[in-house]
Design a protein around this motif. Structure first.
Motif, PDB file in Angstrom:
ATOM      1  N   ILE A  62       9.397  -2.899   7.000  1.00 53.88           N
ATOM      2  CA  ILE A  62      10.600  -2.036   6.750  1.00 53.88           C
ATOM      3  C   ILE A  62      11.110  -1.164   7.576  1.00 53.88           C
ATOM      4  CG2 ILE A  62       9.035  -0.624   5.816  1.00 53.88           C
ATOM      5  CD1 ILE A  62      11.000  -0.054   3.298  1.00 53.88           C
ATOM      6  N   THR A  63      12.436  -1.032   7.839  1.00 53.55           N
ATOM      7  CA  THR A  63      13.221  -0.477   9.041  1.00 53.55           C
ATOM      8  C   THR A  63      13.175   1.076   8.341  1.00 53.55           C
ATOM      9  OG1 THR A  63      14.291  -2.170  10.060  1.00 53.55           O
ATOM     10  CG2 THR A  63      14.990  -0.006  10.543  1.00 53.55           C
ATOM     11  N   ILE A  64      12.703   2.117   8.797  1.00 57.99           N
ATOM     12  CA  ILE A  64      12.892   3.626   8.344  1.00 57.99           C
ATOM     13  C   ILE A  64      12.742   4.348   9.817  1.00 57.99           C
ATOM     14  CG2 ILE A  64      10.377   3.486   7.996  1.00 57.99           C
ATOM     15  CD1 ILE A  64      11.272   5.774   5.924  1.00 57.99           C
ATOM     16  N   ILE A  72      16.576   6.608   6.014  1.00 55.95           N
ATOM     17  CA  ILE A  72      15.375   7.075   4.946  1.00 55.95           C
ATOM     18  C   ILE A  72      15.972   6.398   3.654  1.00 55.95           C
ATOM     19  CG2 ILE A  72      14.253   8.726   3.714  1.00 55.95           C
ATOM     20  CD1 ILE A  72      14.178  10.275   6.394  1.00 55.95           C
ATOM     21  N   GLN A  73      17.107   6.556   3.381  1.00 55.75           N
ATOM     22  CA  GLN A  73      17.752   6.186   1.922  1.00 55.75           C
ATOM     23  C   GLN A  73      17.790   4.865   1.753  1.00 55.75           C
ATOM     24  OE1 GLN A  73      18.484   8.541  -0.641  1.00 55.75           O
ATOM     25  NE2 GLN A  73      18.270   6.597  -1.655  1.00 55.75           N
ATOM     26  N   GLU A  78      15.373  -0.128  -0.537  1.00 57.09           N
ATOM     27  CA  GLU A  78      14.815  -1.267  -0.685  1.00 57.09           C
ATOM     28  C   GLU A  78      13.617  -1.395  -1.397  1.00 57.09           C
ATOM     29  OE1 GLU A  78      12.963  -4.193   3.127  1.00 57.09           O
ATOM     30  OE2 GLU A  78      14.138  -2.497   3.544  1.00 57.09           O
ATOM     31  N   VAL A  79      12.861  -0.327  -1.048  1.00 55.21           N
ATOM     32  CA  VAL A  79      11.556  -0.174  -2.039  1.00 55.21           C
ATOM     33  C   VAL A  79      11.801  -0.153  -3.454  1.00 55.21           C
ATOM     34  CG1 VAL A  79       9.493   1.042  -2.468  1.00 55.21           C
ATOM     35  CG2 VAL A  79      10.251   0.637  -0.004  1.00 55.21           C
ATOM     36  N   GLY A  84      10.307  -1.004  -7.369  1.00 56.86           N
ATOM     37  CA  GLY A  84      10.611  -0.197  -8.449  1.00 56.86           C
ATOM     38  C   GLY A  84       9.679   0.942  -8.289  1.00 56.86           C
ATOM     39  N   ARG A  85       8.619   1.083  -7.379  1.00 50.90           N
ATOM     40  CA  ARG A  85       7.984   2.409  -7.440  1.00 50.90           C
ATOM     41  C   ARG A  85       7.349   2.281  -5.834  1.00 50.90           C
ATOM     42  NH1 ARG A  85       4.358  -1.853  -8.617  1.00 50.90           N
ATOM     43  NH2 ARG A  85       2.263  -1.903  -7.710  1.00 50.90           N
ATOM     44  N   LEU A  86       6.663   3.300  -5.502  1.00 52.46           N
ATOM     45  CA  LEU A  86       5.576   3.655  -4.410  1.00 52.46           C
ATOM     46  C   LEU A  86       4.383   4.215  -4.814  1.00 52.46           C
ATOM     47  CD1 LEU A  86       5.405   3.014  -1.419  1.00 52.46           C
ATOM     48  CD2 LEU A  86       6.189   5.513  -0.888  1.00 52.46           C
TER      49      LEU A  86
END
Length: 266
Positions: A62-64, A72-73, A78-79, A84-86
């Motif tokens: 994942i690109t961040i 970041i946003q 994407e997540v 739907g969660r982390l």
């Protein structure tokens, strides 16, 4: 939305190399984890993820870029869209940009050269280090907090990758084995940024205490990576405590600053 209801979703920033890379590998030993390998460079992130998990079923790039609010946003979106969660956030991305200045100062001392400090350069170094090591970690945590609120893991976990060099306690305790090493007036930018990160750890531990989240800081020790120009112990050893903190259960600690041997004084 991808169905991973039976898996713990964990995001590690700055994970395409070094300690973060080894944390990803360490988490592979834990069943039912889905690992988001964060990297500011998409190509490097994809390469690292494929090296660790050629199947792509467990490790996903994942690109961040923690210095870029839009990046970041996009990662948050994407997540959110996929899962739907982390469940776990590991704030690993960090820099030490003082090496060139440090070694020049050491050489000047050896040569007896009195060099006028480049104050503008020093200000830039402070700005860049704090942008990644402090602001980047804080903004990333704030951005992902709403997804951590939706965590199905018990408990949600946040790990800040700090450093022994950020410990004020070790710095002033003359009885500590670390005192001689840490009492030298070197790397003030990096060290103070990690001290600030420690305060962020305490802030978020208190902020999320009522939710039962586990928020801690880990000291990896000097590690042989590009970050340290190859000096230090293997990154796999430095990742051990980070992995442990990322997999804590309900009885695990929170608001603690430690390495694999035990608690480190703030």
């Amino acid at each position: 939305m991808t169905s991973h209801s039976d898996r713990t979703i964990v995001l590690i920033t700055g994970a395409n190399q070094g300690i973060g890379y080894e944390v990803v590998k360490g988490l592979l030993a834990h069943e039912k984890y889905h690992i988001l390998l964060g990297s500011r460079d998409a190509t490097r992130g994809a390469k690292a993820a494929t090296e660790i998990d050629p199947t792509g079923r467990i490790v996903e790039p994942i690109t961040i870029d923690v210095t870029d609010d839009a990046s970041i946003q996009r990662a948050v979106d994407e997540v959110a869209s996929k899962y739907g969660r982390l469940d776990v956030l590991v704030n690993n991305a960090g820099i030490n940009n003082e090496f060139e200045m440090h070694f020049q100062q050491v050489q000047n001392q050896k040569d007896g050269v009195q060099e006028k400090p480049d104050l503008a350069k020093m200000r830039r170094l402070f700005h860049d280090a704090y942008e990644v090591n402090v602001a980047g970690a804080a903004i990333t945590t704030e951005a992902f907090a709403p997804l951590l609120e939706k965590s199905t893991a018990t408990p949600a976990r946040i790990v800040f990758v700090s450093s022994h060099t950020g410990s004020l306690g070790l710095r002033v305790d003359q009885s500590s084995d670390w005192h001689q090493k840490l009492s030298s007036p070197s790397f003030p930018i990096y060290r103070s940024s990690k001290s600030a990160l420690n305060m962020l750890t305490l802030h978020y531990a208190a902020k999320f205490q009522s939710k039962g989240w586990k928020v801690n800081a880990s000291c990896p020790n000097l590690t042989a990576t590009n970050f340290s120009r190859g000096n230090g112990r293997p990154a796999s050893e430095s990742a051990v405590n980070i992995v442990r903190l990322a997999t804590l259960g309900t009885n695990g600690e929170s608001g603690v600053y430690r390495d694999e041997k035990g608690v480190v004084p703030w």
